[in-house]
Write a protein that holds these residues in place. Structure first.
Motif, PDB file in Angstrom:
ATOM      1  N   ALA A 179       0.826  -1.203   0.000  1.00 31.27           N
ATOM      2  CA  ALA A 179       0.000   0.000   0.000  1.00 31.27           C
ATOM      3  C   ALA A 179       0.867   1.262   0.000  1.00 31.27           C
ATOM      4  O   ALA A 179       0.361   2.375  -0.081  1.00 31.27           O
ATOM      5  N   GLY A 180       2.193   1.048   0.123  1.00 36.87           N
ATOM      6  CA  GLY A 180       3.112   2.185   0.087  1.00 36.87           C
ATOM      7  C   GLY A 180       3.028   3.062   1.320  1.00 36.87           C
ATOM      8  O   GLY A 180       3.414   4.224   1.297  1.00 36.87           O
ATOM      9  N   ILE A 181       2.539   2.471   2.433  1.00 33.25           N
ATOM     10  CA  ILE A 181       2.483   3.248   3.672  1.00 33.25           C
ATOM     11  C   ILE A 181       3.894   3.231   4.270  1.00 33.25           C
ATOM     12  O   ILE A 181       4.441   2.165   4.559  1.00 33.25           O
ATOM     13  N   GLN A 182       4.460   4.415   4.398  1.00 29.51           N
ATOM     14  CA  GLN A 182       5.861   4.493   4.820  1.00 29.51           C
ATOM     15  C   GLN A 182       6.007   4.225   6.314  1.00 29.51           C
ATOM     16  O   GLN A 182       5.374   4.874   7.137  1.00 29.51           O
ATOM     17  N   PRO A 183       6.871   3.273   6.668  1.00 31.63           N
ATOM     18  CA  PRO A 183       7.109   3.039   8.089  1.00 31.63           C
ATOM     19  C   PRO A 183       7.901   4.192   8.704  1.00 31.63           C
ATOM     20  O   PRO A 183       8.686   4.844   8.016  1.00 31.63           O
ATOM     21  N   SER A 184       7.673   4.419   9.991  1.00 33.55           N
ATOM     22  CA  SER A 184       8.389   5.518  10.655  1.00 33.55           C
ATOM     23  C   SER A 184       9.838   5.139  10.929  1.00 33.55           C
ATOM     24  O   SER A 184      10.699   5.985  11.039  1.00 33.55           O
ATOM     25  N   LYS A 185      10.096   3.823  11.046  1.00 36.29           N
ATOM     26  CA  LYS A 185      11.471   3.402  11.338  1.00 36.29           C
ATOM     27  C   LYS A 185      12.142   2.877  10.077  1.00 36.29           C
ATOM     28  O   LYS A 185      11.468   2.384   9.168  1.00 36.29           O
ATOM     29  N   ALA A 186      13.471   2.952  10.067  1.00 35.50           N
ATOM     30  CA  ALA A 186      14.228   2.603   8.867  1.00 35.50           C
ATOM     31  C   ALA A 186      14.121   1.120   8.501  1.00 35.50           C
ATOM     32  O   ALA A 186      14.130   0.767   7.321  1.00 35.50           O
ATOM     33  N   ASP A 187      13.999   0.251   9.492  1.00 36.06           N
ATOM     34  CA  ASP A 187      14.030  -1.183   9.167  1.00 36.06           C
ATOM     35  C   ASP A 187      12.637  -1.772   8.895  1.00 36.06           C
ATOM     36  O   ASP A 187      12.421  -2.961   9.072  1.00 36.06           O
TER      37      ASP A 187
END
Ligand SMILES: [Zn+2]
Length: 401
Positions: free
Chosen positions: A279-287
């Motif tokens: 869905a292309g929802i960007q995670p807040s954390k890098a991993d």
């Protein structure tokens, strides 16, 4: 000669049976007096007395002060010595290891959990050994010490303790029982994690009051443990419960098991994480996303993520309908990591079930989430080990002192 040998054998079997019966009584209903046991079991007082003496000698039970009595001298009460030994239960997950040290009643004395991202076979063995060594090192002194090590594995386990296939771990034909026996020289039990989890919930958790229950372990993958007529049902070779790989989408996604459209590709933790990515929802954390992050987002009212949970709940419901139609259980317990998101799954899951399950299957069916939360497998497998220990004739048990 043959007759007398048979007779001796029969006496031995009867005695062993009676002794287990007495021990089970004390385990279940303590404190009990010798007279209570005689009354409850129907064994005569002399027999009870001699079996109780053996159990006292073996330190599996203890005597406590006098109990209630209706007049006259108060009888000595008997208690189960739940700290006669300790059991190690391990839940070997795809991205974590949870280890517990329990007493013989399943009370956790010590626990440790470590998380990791994908690791190699050798690395996971190293982690497993370290966990076991740690739990051995913190065990309090006791008559029998560590009575066994038991491991729940997310894969198909043969009756001889070989992990035939654990696709999400990337394991194939790993004779884990032999490996651990050689390393630790203790009784080893290897069990499918969903079987162990179902057993744990039946014994200590949400399933205590039901005799026919289906435990759905929804983590990275999905496994199913079946308790039918009070017993863990394992199939002829121990391979039952691979329902995470039932097809719910013909021509669906490719699964590591070699099939397509498997249930666990749509209704598990990995499915949810994949959907979040897609869905292309960007995670807040890098991993990348974790289940915990997604739950936090849902709690904060993130509509997009709430919809992902609802979609997953719907897919869970589709598989559950199939299971209900096959087994007609009294109860379904949803456990493992996905149970953490109960609040966000339940609505669509129930909608799907109400609309698709045959109406007569609904009657008296209970759908619950695991009570032991993420401990079902570790506690279940530890309890299997304890049961094995207590059922072995005591001459084969080794007292430490
Ligand atoms: Zn599959």
């Amino acid at each position: 000669m043959e007759i007398s040998a048979n007779k001796t054998w029969n006496q031995f079997v009867v005695k062993k049976g009676n002794k287990s019966l007495v021990l089970d009584m004390i385990k279940e209903y303590a404190p009990l007096s010798r007279a209570d046991i005689a009354q409850r079991t129907g064994l005569n007082k002399g027999t009870v007395s001699s079996l109780v003496n053996e159990l006292l000698e073996e330190q599996l039970i203890s005597e406590s002060g006098p109990g209630e009595s209706s007049g006259g001298r108060r009888p000595v009460m008997l208690l189960f010595n739940h700290i006669a030994g300790y059991s190690i239960g391990i839940d070997l997950g795809v991205n974590y290891i949870l280890g517990v040290l329990t007493d013989l009643q399943g009370n956790i004395q010590h626990e440790k959990k470590i998380y990791y991202k994908r690791i190699s076979y050798q690395e996971s063995l190293t982690q497993l050994f370290e966990m076991i060594n740690h739990l051995i090192s913190v065990a309090p002194p006791s008559p029998y010490g560590i009575i066994g090590i038991a491991v729940g594995v997310p894969g198909t386990v043969s009756n001889s303790g070989e992990v035939l296939l654990a696709p999400n771990l990337g394991w194939k034909n790993v004779h884990l029982k032999t490996i651990l026996e050689r390393k630790f020289r203790l009784p080893i039990t290897i069990e499918n994690e969903a079987n162990a989890g179902g057993y744990g919930e039946k014994k200590f958790g949400a399933g205590k009051d039901y005799n026919n229950l289906v435990y759905v372990s929804a983590g990275i993958g999905i496994g199913v443990g079946l308790i039918l007529n009070e017993k863990l049902y394992k199939g002829r070779n121990g391979f039952s419960g691979e329902l995470g790989h039932m097809t719910i989408q013909a021509e669906g996604r490719e699964c590591r098991c070699g099939n397509r459209g498997c249930w666990e590709l749509y209704a598990s933790e990995q499915a949810l994480l994949l959907e979040a990515d897609k869905a292309g929802i960007q995670p807040s954390k890098a991993d990348g996303w974790t289940l915990e992050d997604l739950i936090e987002e849902a709690e904060n009212g993130n509509e997009e993520i709430i919809r992902l949970f609802e979609k997953t709940g719907d897919y869970l419901g589709i598989g559950l309908n199939n299971i209900i139609n096959i087994f007609n259980p009294e109860q379904i317990i949803i456990g493992n990591r996905m149970a953490l998101s109960e609040e966000w799954l339940m609505k669509t899951l129930e909608q799907r079930m109400v609309s698709h399950t045959l109406w007569f299957q609904h009657k008296d069916l209970h759908i619950d989430f695991a009570e032991l939360s993420t401990y079902s497998t570790a506690l279940g497998v530890s309890a299997l080990s304890v049961e094995r220990f207590l059922s072995v004739d005591v001459s084969k048990k080794i007292l430490n002192n």
